[in-house]
Write a protein that holds these residues in place. Sequence first.
Motif, PDB file in Angstrom:
ATOM      1  N   SER A 174      26.941  14.131  46.510  1.00  0.00           N
ATOM      2  CA  SER A 174      28.255  14.522  47.012  1.00  0.00           C
ATOM      3  C   SER A 174      28.176  15.227  48.360  1.00  0.00           C
ATOM      4  CB  SER A 174      28.940  15.435  45.993  1.00  0.00           C
ATOM      5  OG  SER A 174      30.196  15.865  46.485  1.00  0.00           O
ATOM      6  N   SER A 175      29.198  14.988  49.174  1.00  0.00           N
ATOM      7  CA  SER A 175      29.314  15.654  50.467  1.00  0.00           C
ATOM      8  C   SER A 175      30.771  15.632  50.896  1.00  0.00           C
ATOM      9  CB  SER A 175      28.447  14.951  51.518  1.00  0.00           C
ATOM     10  OG  SER A 175      28.667  15.516  52.796  1.00  0.00           O
ATOM     11  N   ASP A 176      31.210  16.730  51.513  1.00  0.00           N
ATOM     12  CA  ASP A 176      32.581  16.782  52.016  1.00  0.00           C
ATOM     13  C   ASP A 176      32.746  15.955  53.287  1.00  0.00           C
ATOM     14  OD1 ASP A 176      33.328  18.480  49.968  1.00  0.00           O
ATOM     15  OD2 ASP A 176      32.816  20.289  51.105  1.00  0.00           O
ATOM     16  N   ASP A 177      31.627  15.673  53.944  1.00  0.00           N
ATOM     17  CA  ASP A 177      31.638  14.881  55.160  1.00  0.00           C
ATOM     18  C   ASP A 177      31.542  13.397  54.777  1.00  0.00           C
ATOM     19  OD1 ASP A 177      31.034  13.522  57.537  1.00  0.00           O
ATOM     20  OD2 ASP A 177      30.083  15.302  58.399  1.00  0.00           O
ATOM     21  N   SER A 178      32.560  12.631  55.104  1.00  0.00           N
ATOM     22  CA  SER A 178      32.590  11.221  54.713  1.00  0.00           C
ATOM     23  C   SER A 178      31.442  10.430  55.343  1.00  0.00           C
ATOM     24  CB  SER A 178      33.932  10.591  55.102  1.00  0.00           C
ATOM     25  OG  SER A 178      34.148  10.714  56.496  1.00  0.00           O
ATOM     26  N   GLU A 179      31.046  10.810  56.550  1.00  0.00           N
ATOM     27  CA  GLU A 179      29.939  10.105  57.211  1.00  0.00           C
ATOM     28  C   GLU A 179      28.635  10.275  56.434  1.00  0.00           C
ATOM     29  OE1 GLU A 179      27.333  10.304  61.359  1.00  0.00           O
ATOM     30  OE2 GLU A 179      29.235  11.379  61.201  1.00  0.00           O
ATOM     31  N   LYS A 180      28.355  11.520  56.015  1.00  0.00           N
ATOM     32  CA  LYS A 180      27.117  11.777  55.265  1.00  0.00           C
ATOM     33  C   LYS A 180      27.151  11.104  53.906  1.00  0.00           C
ATOM     34  CE  LYS A 180      26.079  16.211  57.504  1.00  0.00           C
ATOM     35  NZ  LYS A 180      27.213  16.215  58.431  1.00  0.00           N
ATOM     36  N   LEU A 181      28.307  11.134  53.252  1.00  0.00           N
ATOM     37  CA  LEU A 181      28.427  10.482  51.945  1.00  0.00           C
ATOM     38  C   LEU A 181      28.187   8.981  52.062  1.00  0.00           C
ATOM     39  CD1 LEU A 181      29.178  10.605  48.934  1.00  0.00           C
ATOM     40  CD2 LEU A 181      31.574  10.333  49.602  1.00  0.00           C
ATOM     41  N   LEU A 182      28.768   8.372  53.081  1.00  0.00           N
ATOM     42  CA  LEU A 182      28.584   6.932  53.298  1.00  0.00           C
ATOM     43  C   LEU A 182      27.116   6.598  53.524  1.00  0.00           C
ATOM     44  CD1 LEU A 182      29.659   4.060  53.891  1.00  0.00           C
ATOM     45  CD2 LEU A 182      30.008   4.795  56.262  1.00  0.00           C
TER      46      LEU A 182
END
Length: 410
Positions: free
Chosen positions: A211-219
């Motif tokens: 999980s990550s709040d940053d969509s880029e890192k999650l992707l």
Amino acid sequence: MHDSSVFLIEFGAIILGLGLLGRLAGRLRFSPIPLYLLAGLAFGEGGLYPLGTSEEFVAIGAEIGVVLLLLMLGLEYTASDLVSNLKTQYPAGLVDAALNALPGAAMALLLGWGPVAAVVLAGVTWISSSGVIAKVLGDLGRLGNRETPVILSILVLEDLSMAVYLPIITALLAGVGLAAGSLTLAVALGVAGLVLLIAVRYGRHISRFVSSDDSEKLLLVVLGLTLLVAGIAQKLQVSAAVGAFLVGIALSGEVAEGAHHLLAPLRDLFAAVFFVFFGLHTDPSSIPPVLLPALALAFVTTLTKIATGYWAAKRAGISARGRWRAGGTLVARGEFSIVIAGLAVTAGIEPSLGPLATAYVLILVILGPLTARYTEPLARRLTRRPRPEQPLAPPAQATPVDDQDTVGRT
């Protein structure tokens, strides 16, 4: 080294063409898969204008498309959902496999293609298209119908069975011996069981780690993890698709929802490239000789899928109208039939198998939405019996609409 400008022009034209075909399919309200396949036929071997510099990149994109298709499918289900479906709906899954895989196997043997091609064609005729069916259910407003959970259960069982089926055909296509094939299947079952166990017990911890709040890192994390696991699975001859499917199952909650939202456009892009790639490797002139077998197979397996859905819905206590709707909805074949046939085409076991699978999917991906819409009213007309006239009828009372087959309707 190829001219990069030619590659960009060629690949850009492919993507633009796919976008326009997708828009056309949306206006006509049917799946874009047949249009993508036809585009591949037009620009592949024996087509109007064979591709040159971009074909290698399209091949890589096609592999990523298969991986993303299975990943997104895994994200739709939790491990507990799969275990529950196995316990309660496995009889419907067995009937589905028997009724719909046997016609494909029988056709391959009648055509003299041998046992390996029979196993492959059995899978092509067995697996319904989850993507097409999900879209049809939404378009027809049937997501709340009582027969819909039965339909979804059958689709889940089909998708889960691929974790066993794909390693089997991978070993058969590779030409390995009985001992090596048994080892491959044992590894596949062991890995699938281990991932399900981990997902049930530690799914929250895995999702929290990803999980990550940053969509880029999650992707990046989800996509990187999926490709890594898929590659390792393929090295073990388990199938990259199964590896991706298991990654999707292991993720749950907000992570699964976030990953689904981020990866959906990528899935659509590379899945379209995959269908084009399959068409590229099918010579259009090879389809007419197998058109009659494809039509015969489509006719038989349309009836067997309708029978499957009817029986499963009857077993779940759904009324007659819902049973016919369930059967008609399951007819469509699509992405996974092409995935299975693509493995055989790559292995080169039978030149006519790819064209037959292409024609078969083209027929049923167009026919499927029609059977979903019209099977129930047609069956109602054919089975309606004329009522005898009565001289004096009591005052008619209000008859409720067929709400026994729906949930949440007023």
